[in-house]
Design a protein around this motif. Structure first.
Motif, short mmCIF file in Angstrom:
data_model
loop_
_atom_site.label_atom_id
_atom_site.label_comp_id
_atom_site.label_asym_id
_atom_site.label_seq_id
_atom_site.Cartn_x
_atom_site.Cartn_y
_atom_site.Cartn_z
N THR A 40 -8.94 6.81 -1.16
CA THR A 40 -10.12 7.66 -1.07
C THR A 40 -9.82 9.07 -1.57
N LEU A 41 -8.70 9.61 -1.14
CA LEU A 41 -8.32 10.95 -1.57
C LEU A 41 -8.14 11.02 -3.08
N LYS A 42 -7.47 10.04 -3.66
CA LYS A 42 -7.25 10.04 -5.10
C LYS A 42 -8.56 9.90 -5.86
N GLY A 43 -9.41 8.96 -5.41
CA GLY A 43 -10.67 8.74 -6.09
C GLY A 43 -11.59 9.93 -6.02
N PHE A 44 -11.72 10.50 -4.82
CA PHE A 44 -12.62 11.65 -4.64
C PHE A 44 -12.14 12.86 -5.44
N PHE A 45 -10.86 13.20 -5.33
CA PHE A 45 -10.40 14.44 -5.95
C PHE A 45 -10.22 14.32 -7.46
N SER A 46 -10.08 13.11 -7.97
CA SER A 46 -10.03 12.96 -9.43
C SER A 46 -11.39 13.30 -10.04
#
Length: 374
Positions: free
Chosen positions: A282-288
């Motif tokens: 979730t963190l990777k997807g959101f912040f990308s």
């Protein structure tokens, strides 16, 4: 303690005070603290067998390459007077009492010295260790120092450089975002409350934000080289702007985490979803996708408008503001024979939030997830 100041200088690019010193190798660990690897959170210790020759040389009294240290940026002001006025005796006294010294370069050498000490090796009393100590309290200068300058000095991946940056800035980030708790996974902590994220995942979030990609390859120095070269060629102001944009997004992400943790904690059947925002995918997807939108003023406006609407709707919500049941159903439908499930999950999250940002938060999340699915 045998700490001896050899000289003072400045980095003329950032106006950072730098002190050169030496210390008896036998007293080095006492100077930096036995838990010296507390700041090198993600770096793994290398195979000691690779350093057998170096270990033997140290036992024989060899002079090691200098180790680079830095003072905690939040504590640098306490040293300014002594450094600027070159009050050597007072500076030595303060450094000897300090517990805010970071290793920027020299962790593996420090491990070897500790091994030798544990083996009861008696060091040559004339054997010295050279130290380079940086006194820098400005975040933008640390970003420049750790990301840009290091890139040309050693084969260090950008992921590792971002990691070093956050090692130094962890306390600063927690001070900027009240109640944020960035913990070290090796501490064995369990996420029992909102706004509690592992250090490793926050580092990955920032890396995804910078590269605008949800894919993080820790050990591959070639992957995403074009993206990384573009970032490493940025000037100090651009890097600082990126950092501030990330912090602004992280603040709203944390607010959303508070609202969703509260909402999902009420539902025993979906209680596991309370930690969805702390999940690495979730963190990777959101912040990308947040990183992509933050580079353009109009897109950034849509991003923050959408997040503000989501924060308002998720506060004291009675229905799932993210429609995660739809997301979970779509995730469960990913064909593992055709796709890498982890990659597809991150892509689904990234594209789902993209759909939400495009319409400034006016499209319901169930539609966003469906539109994002293959």
């Amino acid at each position: 303690m045998s700490l001896n100041i050899l000289g003072y200088t400045k980095d003329c690019r950032t106006e950072t005070n730098v002190v050169y010193a030496e210390i008896e190798i036998s007293e080095y660990l006492e100077f930096i603290g036995e838990d010296f690897d507390r700041f090198e959170i993600q770096r793994k210790r290398q195979d000691p067998k690779k350093y057998t020759r170096l270990k033997e040389d140290i036992k024989k009294g060899a002079l090691l390459p200098g180790i680079t240290l830095a003072i905690n940026p939040g504590k640098v002001d306490e040293f300014v007077s002594e450094v600027e006025n070159r009050e050597t005796d007072k500076l030595i006294e303060r450094l000897n009492k300090s517990s805010d010294i970071y290793i920027l370069d020299g962790l593996q050498r420090s491990y070897i010295i500790k091994d030798l000490k544990d083996d009861k090796v008696e060091f040559n009393p004339d054997q010295k260790l050279l130290l380079e100590i940086w006194f820098e309290n400005k975040i933008e200068h640390l970003i420049y120092r750790l990301i840009v300058l290091n890139s040309g000095q050693k084969p260090m991946s950008m992921r590792h450089q971002v990691e070093l940056l956050f090692t130094t800035l962890k306390t600063e980030i927690e001070n900027e975002i009240p109640n944020l708790n960035i913990y070290v996974e090796k501490d064995g902590q369990i996420r029992s409350q909102s706004m509690k994220f592992s250090f490793d995942r926050i580092v990955n979030a920032y890396y995804s934000f910078l590269t605008k990609s949800p894919e993080v390859k820790r050990d591959n120095l070639i992957v995403k080289k074009l993206n990384e070269d573009d970032i490493l060629s940025s000037n100090e102001e651009e890097l600082n702007a990126n950092y501030n944009s990330f912090i602004n997004c992280l603040k709203k992400y944390c607010e959303l985490d508070v609202n969703l943790f509260k909402f999902y904690s009420k539902d025993p059947q979906n209680a596991g979803l309370k930690n969805w925002l702390a999940d690495e995918n979730t963190l990777k997807g959101f912040f990308s996708i947040a990183g992509r939108y933050s580079t353009d003023e109009k897109k950034a406006s849509r991003l923050h408008s959408a997040l503000d609407k989501l924060l308002a709707s998720s506060k004291d919500a009675t229905i799932d503001p993210l429609q995660l049941k739809v997301f979970m159903d779509l995730k469960a439908g990913i064909d593992s024979k055709k796709y890498n499930v982890g990659n597809e999950t991150r892509r689904l999250i990234m594209d789902g939030f993209r759909e939400f940002f495009i319409d400034e938060g006016d499209t319901p999340f169930d539609e966003c997830w469906i539109n994002a699915a293959r």
